[in-house]
Design a protein around this motif. Structure first.
Motif, short mmCIF file in Angstrom:
data_model
loop_
_atom_site.label_atom_id
_atom_site.label_comp_id
_atom_site.label_asym_id
_atom_site.label_seq_id
_atom_site.Cartn_x
_atom_site.Cartn_y
_atom_site.Cartn_z
N MET A 55 -22.14 0.14 122.38
CA MET A 55 -21.13 -0.63 121.68
C MET A 55 -20.22 0.36 120.96
O MET A 55 -20.66 1.25 120.27
CB MET A 55 -21.83 -1.57 120.69
N SER A 56 -18.93 0.17 121.13
CA SER A 56 -17.96 1.06 120.49
C SER A 56 -17.80 0.69 119.01
O SER A 56 -18.19 -0.39 118.57
CB SER A 56 -16.61 0.99 121.20
N LEU A 57 -17.20 1.59 118.25
CA LEU A 57 -16.94 1.36 116.84
C LEU A 57 -16.03 0.15 116.65
O LEU A 57 -16.23 -0.67 115.76
CB LEU A 57 -16.31 2.61 116.21
N LEU A 58 -15.04 -0.01 117.53
CA LEU A 58 -14.12 -1.15 117.45
C LEU A 58 -14.87 -2.46 117.62
O LEU A 58 -14.63 -3.43 116.91
CB LEU A 58 -13.01 -1.01 118.49
N GLU A 59 -15.81 -2.50 118.58
CA GLU A 59 -16.59 -3.72 118.81
C GLU A 59 -17.47 -4.04 117.60
O GLU A 59 -17.60 -5.20 117.22
CB GLU A 59 -17.46 -3.58 120.06
N ALA A 60 -18.04 -3.04 116.98
CA ALA A 60 -18.88 -3.25 115.81
C ALA A 60 -18.05 -3.80 114.65
O ALA A 60 -18.48 -4.71 113.95
CB ALA A 60 -19.57 -1.95 115.40
N ASP A 61 -16.84 -3.26 114.46
CA ASP A 61 -15.97 -3.77 113.40
C ASP A 61 -15.58 -5.22 113.65
O ASP A 61 -15.51 -6.02 112.73
CB ASP A 61 -14.71 -2.91 113.28
N THR A 62 -15.31 -5.56 114.91
CA THR A 62 -14.94 -6.93 115.26
C THR A 62 -16.09 -7.88 114.98
O THR A 62 -15.89 -8.97 114.44
CB THR A 62 -14.52 -7.02 116.74
N ASP A 73 -18.56 -7.41 112.83
CA ASP A 73 -18.72 -7.50 111.38
C ASP A 73 -17.67 -8.42 110.77
O ASP A 73 -17.99 -9.22 109.89
CB ASP A 73 -18.63 -6.12 110.74
N MET A 74 -16.44 -8.32 111.24
CA MET A 74 -15.38 -9.18 110.72
C MET A 74 -15.64 -10.64 111.08
O MET A 74 -15.44 -11.53 110.25
CB MET A 74 -14.01 -8.72 111.26
N SER A 75 -16.12 -10.88 112.28
CA SER A 75 -16.43 -12.26 112.68
C SER A 75 -17.53 -12.84 111.80
O SER A 75 -17.42 -13.98 111.34
CB SER A 75 -16.88 -12.30 114.14
N ALA A 76 -18.57 -12.07 111.56
CA ALA A 76 -19.67 -12.54 110.71
C ALA A 76 -19.17 -12.79 109.29
O ALA A 76 -19.55 -13.78 108.64
CB ALA A 76 -20.81 -11.53 110.71
#
Length: 152
Positions: free
Chosen positions: A1-8, A10-13
């Motif tokens: 999982m890329s950093l961008l996917e992790a941020d997305t 986290d933002m969704s949660a």
């Protein structure tokens, strides 16, 4: 999982939790009380008349206030607003609405403060003071904008 996917993710949660918090606030006793008194205020003809009359007195005072103490009617207009504010505060529906609005405002401020301070104690949180110029809190006396300063 890329950093961008992790941020997305986290933002969704985070957004989901924010909406859940909003749902909790909307189902709170403070919100129910506020909505009840807002409806009572909207239906009460006497309260509506007082709010409209107060808006006129406040408008006259604001006109005088542009010139400050130098305006010949400044003190009379200011006293008229204060006296009328007391008359509005004596009206039971307006008084109860303002109390409910203040409790809801305090709840929202406490939540904002808790969230901010959970991030950092140094984060500034805007105050929850209603506009003291009197009459109708957050901008509208039950009808969505008739006045600003305590019934809104």
């Amino acid at each position: 999982m890329s950093l961008l996917e992790a941020d997305t993710l986290d933002m969704s949660a985070l957004l989901i939790q924010a909406y859940e918090l909003g749902d909790w606030i909307n189902s709170s006793a403070d919100m129910a009380d506020y909505l009840y008194w807002k409806e009572q205020l909207a239906q009460d003809e006497e309260a509506g008349r007082l709010i409209r009359e107060f808006a006129k007195k406040k408008e006259l005072f604001e006109e005088c206030e542009r010139f400050g103490h130098f305006h010949p009617d400044y003190h009379e207009a200011m006293q008229a607003v204060r006296d009328f504010q007391q008359k509005m505060d004596d009206h039971p529906i307006i008084r109860n609405f303002k109390r409910a609005e203040e409790r809801l405002d305090e709840l929202l401020h406490a939540i904002s403060q808790t969230i901010a301070h959970s991030v950092s104690e140094t984060i500034k949180v805007p105050g929850n003071q209603l506009v003291p110029s009197g009459g109708c809190g957050s901008g509208g006396c039950g009808s969505g904008g008739a006045c600003s300063g305590g019934c809104g």
